[in-house]
Design a protein around this motif. Structure first.
Motif, PDB file in Angstrom:
ATOM      1  N   MET A  28       0.827  -1.189   0.000  1.00 23.52           N
ATOM      2  CA  MET A  28       0.000   0.000   0.000  1.00 23.52           C
ATOM      3  C   MET A  28       0.874   1.257   0.000  1.00 23.52           C
ATOM      4  N   LEU A  29       1.927   1.235   0.796  1.00 18.00           N
ATOM      5  CA  LEU A  29       2.802   2.398   0.868  1.00 18.00           C
ATOM      6  C   LEU A  29       3.452   2.677  -0.479  1.00 18.00           C
ATOM      7  N   LEU A  30       3.946   1.646  -1.140  1.00 16.92           N
ATOM      8  CA  LEU A  30       4.622   1.848  -2.414  1.00 16.92           C
ATOM      9  C   LEU A  30       3.664   2.378  -3.482  1.00 16.92           C
ATOM     10  N   LYS A  31       2.443   1.912  -3.489  1.00 17.61           N
ATOM     11  CA  LYS A  31       1.447   2.427  -4.437  1.00 17.61           C
ATOM     12  C   LYS A  31       1.157   3.890  -4.131  1.00 17.61           C
ATOM     13  N   GLN A  48      23.055   8.954  -2.586  1.00 19.39           N
ATOM     14  CA  GLN A  48      22.143   7.819  -2.477  1.00 19.39           C
ATOM     15  C   GLN A  48      22.137   7.322  -1.036  1.00 19.39           C
ATOM     16  N   HIS A  49      20.981   7.061  -0.517  1.00 15.76           N
ATOM     17  CA  HIS A  49      20.838   6.492   0.818  1.00 15.76           C
ATOM     18  C   HIS A  49      21.361   5.061   0.773  1.00 15.76           C
ATOM     19  N   HIS A  50      21.963   4.599   1.836  1.00 16.50           N
ATOM     20  CA  HIS A  50      22.552   3.249   1.831  1.00 16.50           C
ATOM     21  C   HIS A  50      21.510   2.171   1.569  1.00 16.50           C
ATOM     22  N   ASP A  51      20.245   2.441   1.881  1.00 17.80           N
ATOM     23  CA  ASP A  51      19.193   1.450   1.642  1.00 17.80           C
ATOM     24  C   ASP A  51      18.782   1.369   0.176  1.00 17.80           C
ATOM     25  N   CYS A  52      19.297   2.293  -0.659  1.00 16.66           N
ATOM     26  CA  CYS A  52      18.927   2.291  -2.070  1.00 16.66           C
ATOM     27  C   CYS A  52      19.422   1.049  -2.796  1.00 16.66           C
ATOM     28  N   ASP A  53      20.374   0.342  -2.210  1.00 15.65           N
ATOM     29  CA  ASP A  53      20.890  -0.863  -2.838  1.00 15.65           C
ATOM     30  C   ASP A  53      19.889  -2.017  -2.770  1.00 15.65           C
ATOM     31  N   ALA A  54      18.976  -1.947  -1.840  1.00 15.18           N
ATOM     32  CA  ALA A  54      17.977  -3.006  -1.682  1.00 15.18           C
ATOM     33  C   ALA A  54      16.658  -2.561  -2.314  1.00 15.18           C
ATOM     34  N   PRO A  55      15.936  -3.503  -2.915  1.00 16.60           N
ATOM     35  CA  PRO A  55      14.616  -3.150  -3.447  1.00 16.60           C
ATOM     36  C   PRO A  55      13.690  -2.713  -2.308  1.00 16.60           C
ATOM     37  N   PHE A  56      12.794  -1.788  -2.605  1.00 18.35           N
ATOM     38  CA  PHE A  56      11.872  -1.317  -1.572  1.00 18.35           C
ATOM     39  C   PHE A  56      11.075  -2.460  -0.961  1.00 18.35           C
ATOM     40  N   SER A  57      10.826  -3.498  -1.727  1.00 18.79           N
ATOM     41  CA  SER A  57      10.046  -4.620  -1.196  1.00 18.79           C
ATOM     42  C   SER A  57      10.761  -5.314  -0.038  1.00 18.79           C
ATOM     43  N   GLN A  58      12.078  -5.085   0.104  1.00 19.49           N
ATOM     44  CA  GLN A  58      12.842  -5.702   1.190  1.00 19.49           C
ATOM     45  C   GLN A  58      13.077  -4.745   2.354  1.00 19.49           C
ATOM     46  N   LEU A  59      12.547  -3.525   2.256  1.00 20.42           N
ATOM     47  CA  LEU A  59      12.756  -2.517   3.299  1.00 20.42           C
ATOM     48  C   LEU A  59      11.504  -2.356   4.142  1.00 20.42           C
ATOM     49  N   SER A  60      11.700  -1.898   5.350  1.00 21.91           N
ATOM     50  CA  SER A  60      10.563  -1.589   6.218  1.00 21.91           C
ATOM     51  C   SER A  60       9.950  -0.261   5.774  1.00 21.91           C
TER      52      SER A  60
END
Length: 115
Positions: free
Chosen positions: A1-4, A44-56
């Motif tokens: 929902m957040l990503l949409k 770039q934020h360090h979390d940019c290396d991971a897909p958003f689907s893997q982030l909180s």
């Protein structure tokens, strides 16, 4: 929902920026943007290396907030460089719009997280 939800907001912001491209002085804008980005490269934020689907939700929002803050800084810079009132007004409008949208996104993301 957040990503949409975030995707819809980014699309809205993209439309506003596109309108600026249609009405603005493209040569001056490109020159100023290159100058700014040479002095202040995008971080770039360090979390940019991971897909958003893997982030909180919190990690996603931090990435989004960091990116939007960098865009706001660019708009401030362009506002300072603009030499005609209509360009200054447009940059101020874009900056204010961006600041308002980020506040709205954060507030909505917090509500989604509460669900």
């Amino acid at each position: 929902m957040l990503l949409k939800y975030l995707s819809e907001h980014e699309e809205k912001l993209g439309h506003v920026v596109h309108q600026f491209e249609v009405t603005g002085n493209e040569h001056a804008l490109n020159t100023w943007c290159y100058e700014y980005l040479n002095k202040h490269p995008i971080v770039q934020h360090h979390d940019c290396d991971a897909p958003f689907s893997q982030l909180s939700t919190r990690e996603i929002m931090q990435v989004i907030i960091d990116q939007h803050k960098q865009v706001i800084d660019l708009y401030r810079y362009l506002h300072e460089r603009a030499d005609i009132p209509s360009a200054k007004e447009l940059m101020e409008t874009l900056k204010s719009f961006e600041e308002h949208e980020i506040m709205q996104m954060v507030q909505s993301a917090n509500r989604l997280e509460d669900l």
